[in-house]
Design an enzyme around this catalytic site. Structure first.
Site, PDB file in Angstrom:
ATOM      1  N   PRO A   2      -2.603  -4.575  -8.648  1.00  0.00           N
ATOM      2  CA  PRO A   2      -1.716  -4.801  -7.499  1.00  0.00           C
ATOM      3  C   PRO A   2      -0.263  -4.477  -7.840  1.00  0.00           C
ATOM      4  CG  PRO A   2      -3.269  -6.605  -7.746  1.00  0.00           C
ATOM      5  CD  PRO A   2      -3.417  -5.748  -8.966  1.00  0.00           C
ATOM      6  N   GLU A   3       0.397  -3.779  -6.927  1.00  0.00           N
ATOM      7  CA  GLU A   3       1.798  -3.412  -7.105  1.00  0.00           C
ATOM      8  C   GLU A   3       2.638  -4.198  -6.104  1.00  0.00           C
ATOM      9  OE1 GLU A   3       2.232   0.891  -7.338  1.00  0.00           O
ATOM     10  OE2 GLU A   3       0.176   1.076  -8.077  1.00  0.00           O
TER      11      GLU A   3
END
Length: 274
Positions: A2-3
């Site tokens: 996840p960014e």
């Protein structure tokens, strides 16, 4: 992994069920996930603290308590969600850390790959002080960004993955931003002109903002706190589109390895540097 858009979506989804709640106790079955302080001190210190706010710094989730901050990094496969204590969830089989709340619900941290980390600290600077500016804040300026690239011999893709240059950008949104800016991912960071740096700075902002609007990309493990998928993957220009036609020019999207990461680009829109 996840960014920024995925982490921001998680934070927004957890504010309503968590803010104002009091943590009663903590449970874990995987000591390395509870990174600091030691697990016994962690459990004793967090018990009884009320949750005041939820925010984000780069890819870190920040849960502000009365005296400390509970910090969560999802890494590759982490999921954070709230559930009734007696309920079951498909992600429960990988829950390694759990916080019991005063309303009968639980904050659960599920992590199949076991790379995620949970911290409890009263000194955020010591944990997050290495991070660069937030890309959606006024601190992320063209001048500062270009100055940070000068003299860098690494590829611009590698530089974007360096959290000390700009916080929160990872493999997905680096590819999307480089495409939008028309810059080849293997170009040396230090060779970017002022105009190219300005285009890329704006492209980073736009890619991340679009990712937030579509509530993140559910390509592998990422899910929103309610268990639903994000929709960003349906709007990518290059990431995950190997061998498909470029949405802009029709050329075939290529995939190569840059900075040891699978990297997607359009050979026409992002010409190889000379």
């Amino acid at each position: 992994m996840p960014e920024l858009p995925e982490v921001e979506t998680v934070v927004r989804g957890l504010r309503e069920p968590l803010v104002g709640r009091r943590i009663q106790s903590m449970w874990h079955d995987w000591a390395p996930a509870v990174h600091a302080p030691g697990t016994a001190e962690f459990a004793a210190r967090i018990a009884g603290q009320r949750i005041r706010a939820l925010n984000r710094r780069g890819k870190y989730i920040l849960i502000a308590l009365e005296y400390d901050t509970l910090v969560v990094h999802l890494k590759m496969s982490g999921r954070l969600y709230v559930a009734d204590a007696e309920s079951t969830n498909e992600a429960d089989r990988w829950v390694h850390v759990r916080f019991d709340l005063d309303d009968g619900r639980q904050l659960r941290f599920s992590d199949l790959r076991k790379f995620g980390r949970v911290y409890l600290t009263n000194d955020l600077a010591s944990l997050l002080g290495h991070l660069g500016p937030e890309p959606l804040s006024d601190d992320f300026t063209v001048a500062g960004f270009h100055a940070g690239l000068r003299g860098r011999k690494r590829s611009i893709k590698a530089q974007l993955l360096d959290q000390e240059i700009v916080a929160g950008v990872g493999n997905i949104y680096a590819d999307e931003a480089l495409f939008s800016a028309g810059i080849h991912p293997s170009a040396r960071a230090g060779t970017l002109t002022a105009d190219e740096a300005a285009r890329l700075q704006q492209a980073i902002r736009a890619a991340l903002q679009t990712g937030i609007e579509h509530e993140g990309a559910s390509i592998n493990w990422y899910r929103k706190p309610d268990g639903q998928k994000g929709e960003s993957q349906a709007h990518f220009y290059v990431y995950g589109r190997t061998s498909l036609p470029c949405r802009r020019c029709g050329a075939v999207i290529n995939k190569i390895r840059v900075a040891q990461r699978g990297t997607h680009f359009c050979p026409e829109c992002q010409p190889q540097p000379q």
